[in-house]
Design an enzyme around this catalytic site. Structure first.
Site, short mmCIF file in Angstrom:
data_model
loop_
_atom_site.label_atom_id
_atom_site.label_comp_id
_atom_site.label_asym_id
_atom_site.label_seq_id
_atom_site.Cartn_x
_atom_site.Cartn_y
_atom_site.Cartn_z
N ASP A 88 0.81 -1.22 0.00
CA ASP A 88 0.00 0.00 0.00
C ASP A 88 0.84 1.28 0.00
OD1 ASP A 88 -2.04 -1.82 0.29
OD2 ASP A 88 -3.00 -0.77 1.95
N HIS A 235 3.53 -2.41 3.09
CA HIS A 235 3.60 -1.05 2.57
C HIS A 235 4.91 -0.82 1.81
CE1 HIS A 235 0.57 -0.73 5.74
NE2 HIS A 235 0.10 0.31 5.09
#
Length: 265
Positions: A88, A235
Site C-alpha cells: 500500500d 507497505h
C-alpha cells in the site's frame, strides 16, 4: 465754573458705563454678565459605510458514523490455498523499485494499492508495476481515511480521479480492486467501488509494518498469522520502508514454501 465741573463729571460717567470694565466685577454687575467664549466644537462623526453582508462558508457536512463491524462485500482471502501479498501507499521512488526487485528475484507477483497523488508524481513506476506482471488496486486519491464517511458524490469523485491518474500512466491497465485507507470501510464506499467495477479488497494478515517494527518482527508476525488463502498487508510507501524491504526475502521464502504466493484476480 461749577456748571463746567458738573458737565465734566457727567461726561466721564457716560464714557465709563460704555467701556469693557476693569476686571473687578463692579462694572460687570452693573452692565450684565460678559459673554462666555465658545469651546472647541465637537467634530462631526465621519460618515459610516453601509456594512456589506458577510458570506459565511458553507458548514461542513457531518461525517457518517463509522460502522462498528466491517460491512458486507469485502474480499478478505484469495479463495484458494495460495496467499497474496499486497503493498500500500506507493508508488514511492525509493522503496517501490526495491520491492519490485525483491519480487522479481523471488519470481512472485503482488498487488500494489496505489495512491492517486503518488501515481501522478511517478507514472513510470506504475508502468513498471504493470509490465512486471503485478496487479493494481485503487487506494484513493490522497489516502483519506475518512473517505468512506463522506457524501457518496465525494467518494465517487475521489475514486474516479484516481482511476484517471492510473489510466493516464497506463491506458490499458486493469484496476479490479479498491482498498479503503486505514481499513475504515463503510457500506457506501463498498457500493461506489462496486458501481465502478472494483471489488473492495481487505486483508487477513496485518504485521503492522506501518509502525516500523524491526524486520524480524514483521517476518514473525506474518509467519504466525498466515493461513491458506491469506491476504497480507504490507507497505511500499508512506514513509521509511527499510524494515519491510529487509523482511521481504525471508517472508516470501516462508510463504512460498508453506502455501505458495499467487496474484489476485
Amino acid at each position: 465754573m461749577r456748571l463746567r465741573a458738573l458737565l465734566a463729571s457727567g461726561l466721564a460717567l457716560v464714557v465709563l458705563s460704555g467701556g469693557c470694565g476693569d476686571g473687578t466685577g463692579r462694572l460687570r454687575a452693573a452692565t450684565g454678565p460678559s459673554p462666555v467664549a465658545s469651546g472647541t466644537l465637537p467634530a462631526e462623526p465621519a460618515p459610516t459605510a453601509t456594512p456589506r453582508p458577510t458570506r459565511k462558508p458553507p458548514a461542513a457536512r457531518p461525517l457518517r458514523p463509522l460502522p462498528t463491524t466491517l460491512p458486507a462485500g469485502l474480499q478478505r482471502t484469495t479463495g484458494v490455498s495460495g496467499v497474496a501479498l499486497t503493498f500500500d501507499d506507493g508508488p514511492d521512488p525509493v522503496w517501490t523499485p526495491q520491492v519490485l526487485d525483491r519480487l522479481r528475484a523471488a519470481r512472485v507477483t503482488a498487488t500494489f494499492c496505489v495512491v492517486g497523488t503518488q501515481v501522478r508524481r511517478h507514472p513510470d513506476l506504475v508502468r513498471r508495476i504493470v509490465e512486471e506482471g503485478h496487479q493494481l488496486c485503487n487506494h484513493s486519491w490522497n489516502h483519506d481515511v475518512d473517505l468512506g464517511r463522506r457524501p457518496v458524490a465525494e467518494i465517487r469523485a475521489d475514486l474516479l480521479r484516481t482511476q484517471r491518474a492510473i489510466r493516464a500512466a497506463v491506458p490499458t491497465a486493469r484496476v479490479p480492486f479498491y482498498r479503503q485507507p486505514g481499513g475504515r470501510w463503510t457500506p457506501e464506499v463498498v457500493q461506489v467501488a462496486k458501481q465502478l467495477g472494483m471489488r473492495s479488497l481487505h486483508w487477513t494478515v496485518d504485521p503492522q509494518d506501518w509502525g516500523k517494527p524491526p524486520a524480524e518482527k514483521i517476518s514473525e508476525r506474518v509467519h504466525t498469522a498466515a493461513r491458506p488463502g491469506a491476504v497480507v498487508l504490507l507497505h511500499d510507501g508512506g514513509g521509511d520502508r527499510g524494515a519491510t524491504l529487509a523482511a521481504c526475502s525471508r517472508m516470501i521464502a516462508d510463504l512460498k514454501t508453506r502455501y505458495g504466493i499467487i496474484r489476485l484476480r
